[in-house]
Design a protein around this motif. Structure first.
Motif, mmCIF file in Angstrom:
data_model
loop_
_atom_site.group_PDB
_atom_site.id
_atom_site.type_symbol
_atom_site.label_atom_id
_atom_site.label_comp_id
_atom_site.label_asym_id
_atom_site.label_seq_id
_atom_site.Cartn_x
_atom_site.Cartn_y
_atom_site.Cartn_z
ATOM 1 N N ILE A 52 30.508 -15.991 -18.472
ATOM 2 C CA ILE A 52 30.401 -17.220 -17.688
ATOM 3 C C ILE A 52 31.386 -17.193 -16.519
ATOM 4 N N LEU A 53 32.574 -16.648 -16.749
ATOM 5 C CA LEU A 53 33.542 -16.513 -15.650
ATOM 6 C C LEU A 53 32.972 -15.633 -14.542
ATOM 7 N N VAL A 54 32.331 -14.542 -14.933
ATOM 8 C CA VAL A 54 31.712 -13.652 -13.943
ATOM 9 C C VAL A 54 30.576 -14.375 -13.225
ATOM 10 N N ALA A 55 29.751 -15.106 -13.980
ATOM 11 C CA ALA A 55 28.617 -15.813 -13.387
ATOM 12 C C ALA A 55 29.068 -16.873 -12.381
ATOM 13 N N ASN A 56 30.289 -17.394 -12.571
ATOM 14 C CA ASN A 56 30.819 -18.409 -11.657
ATOM 15 C C ASN A 56 31.726 -17.818 -10.585
ATOM 16 N N ASP A 57 31.655 -16.487 -10.439
ATOM 17 C CA ASP A 57 32.396 -15.793 -9.376
ATOM 18 C C ASP A 57 33.903 -16.016 -9.454
ATOM 19 N N VAL A 58 34.425 -16.136 -10.673
ATOM 20 C CA VAL A 58 35.873 -16.256 -10.840
ATOM 21 C C VAL A 58 36.510 -14.902 -10.540
ATOM 22 N N SER A 90 35.633 -22.759 -25.197
ATOM 23 C CA SER A 90 35.101 -23.703 -24.207
ATOM 24 C C SER A 90 35.023 -23.060 -22.832
ATOM 25 N N ALA A 91 33.806 -22.922 -22.313
ATOM 26 C CA ALA A 91 33.642 -22.368 -20.968
ATOM 27 C C ALA A 91 34.212 -23.318 -19.924
ATOM 28 N N GLY A 92 34.027 -24.617 -20.135
ATOM 29 C CA GLY A 92 34.583 -25.589 -19.208
ATOM 30 C C GLY A 92 36.089 -25.457 -19.102
ATOM 31 N N ARG A 93 36.725 -25.265 -20.235
ATOM 32 C CA ARG A 93 38.174 -25.106 -20.215
ATOM 33 C C ARG A 93 38.570 -23.792 -19.544
ATOM 34 N N LYS A 145 34.175 -30.048 -26.001
ATOM 35 C CA LYS A 145 33.927 -30.110 -24.562
ATOM 36 C C LYS A 145 33.766 -28.709 -23.975
ATOM 37 N N GLY A 146 32.886 -28.604 -22.985
ATOM 38 C CA GLY A 146 32.820 -27.387 -22.195
ATOM 39 C C GLY A 146 32.070 -26.231 -22.799
ATOM 40 N N ILE A 147 31.246 -26.477 -23.838
ATOM 41 C CA ILE A 147 30.569 -25.347 -24.485
ATOM 42 C C ILE A 147 29.110 -25.211 -24.066
ATOM 43 N N GLY A 148 28.647 -26.102 -23.164
ATOM 44 C CA GLY A 148 27.288 -25.958 -22.650
ATOM 45 C C GLY A 148 26.340 -27.084 -23.025
ATOM 46 N N LYS A 149 26.847 -28.195 -23.544
ATOM 47 C CA LYS A 149 25.955 -29.282 -23.975
ATOM 48 C C LYS A 149 25.196 -29.886 -22.791
#
Length: 378
Positions: free
Chosen positions: A212-218, A235-238, A55-59
């Motif tokens: 990905i965290l940076v891209a999502n403005d975390v 997992s990016a989702g995680r 889960k959460g890897i970009g599928k």
């Protein structure tokens, strides 16, 4: 109007982060993207793809990216004339805007439906949802020629839904594409798997997750992003869930309790339980349970000789080694399995979550004490 516009929440969306259909970039899965791009450009595009992996890897992001690409270009000759080298489509392209607003007529999303009476998502993807593909593929395609169905996730189909999907896959209409997102492909009917081209996506690197965290403005410091990426296990989702639910602080509180076993700080335990069991703290609860489960699994692997990760909480690797040092790792495996069963049963029966977390740490304290006693008697 889009074939799948609805007024309800989306079961395939993570918190307040952008839905995969609005994310036009794909980080860390270039090999998987290239496989689809090459198949399309060669003129041998399979009618069904099965995207697998954790889960959460970009599928889902890959599925929507492929859908945008097909609907923008339609034919490989057009993509070749435009000198396309990947499946990117600009945010401001009409196709991207239509998909982002859920208004493209040639795309259908199949997912767990919303139960208006109970105000929650159904636990399975039902046959009625899958049967929507029959009417959808019976319509004439609009501009672009392709009709695309995204099933997220295919693992959630019940047997009736799987059989309904199989009928469509056996006799696919021309210029259609199915993108099946699957976290556990072994749960699908073998006949469904055999009619799809399987594409296994790999867990993401820690660098990709940090990006990905940076891209999502975390909002996090570089060392915090690295810590989140380490805990995310590819997992990016995680990683986004950890960041969104204060997961680093939760991890620190959980590990501090685990490090002291077989002693248990009851006051700290109640403080943690109150935080994650309160009403409206669903994300914190699920994150905490996952982090606890993963720590125990890493402790078991440490006892079996697996390499350790850097400490995120001072002393955690030493504590893992100490707790796993005596014979009988099977006992820790047994308690980990019991904890997993306890959580699943509690969710099904809507048991008080604070009581669940107190019982879990009581189990851990008991096992740590029996192992400490065994060690002293040796």
């Amino acid at each position: 109007m889009s074939a799948d516009r609805d007024p309800f929440p989306e079961s395939d969306r993570l918190g307040d982060f952008p839905h995969p259909r609005t994310v036009t970039s794909l980080i860390g899965q270039s090999e998987a993207e290239q496989a689809i791009f090459d198949a399309f450009m060669s003129g041998r595009m399979p009618h069904a793809w099965l995207f697998t992996g954790p889960k959460g890897i970009g599928k889902a992001t890959l599925a929507w990216r492929a859908a945008r690409f097909l609907l923008r270009f339609g034919m490989p000759e057009i993509a070749g004339a435009a000198r396309a080298t990947d499946m990117s489509v600009p945010d401001d392209h009409p196709v991207a805007r239509q998909i982002a607003s859920h208004s493209h007529p040639n795309i259908l999303t199949i997912r767990r439906p919303w139960d208006e009476k109970l105000k929650r998502f159904k636990t399975v993807l039902t046959v009625d949802e899958v049967r929507k593909t029959m009417d959808f593929f019976g319509m004439s395609a609009g501009a672009g020629g392709w009709r695309i169905a995204i099933i997220d996730s295919a693992d959630e189909m019940n047997i009736s839904a799987e059989n309904a999907l199989l009928k469509v896959l056996e006799e696919p209409p021309p210029q259609c594409a199915f993108f099946l997102v699957s976290h556990q492909p072994g749960r699908l009917l073998p006949t469904i798997r055999s009619r799809c081209r399987a594409l296994h996506l790999k867990p993401l690197s820690e660098d990709a997750i940090a990006d990905i965290l940076v891209a999502n403005d975390v909002k996090a410091k570089p060392d915090e992003r690295r810590a989140i990426a380490q805990l995310a296990d590819g997992s990016a989702g995680r990683a986004l869930a950890i960041a969104d639910s204060g997961g680093l602080d939760l991890y620190g509180e959980i590990v501090s309790l685990l490090i002291d076993l077989p002693r248990l700080d009851v006051r700290a335990l109640h403080k943690l339980a109150d935080k994650i069991a309160r009403r409206g703290a669903d994300e914190a609860w699920h994150t905490a349970i996952e982090l606890l489960s993963d720590w125990l699994q890493r402790m078991i692997r440490t006892g079996a000789g697996a390499p350790t990760q850097p400490d995120l909480v001072p002393g955690e690797n030493a504590a893992m080694s100490r707790l796993a040092q005596t014979t009988g790792l099977d006992r820790w495996v047994e308690v980990w399995e019991k904890i997993t069963e306890t959580v699943a049963r509690a969710e099904a029966l809507n048991t008080d979550r604070k009581l669940v977390i107190l019982n879990i740490f009581s189990m851990l304290e008991s096992v740590a004490n029996e192992r400490a006693s065994a060690h002293q008697g040796a």
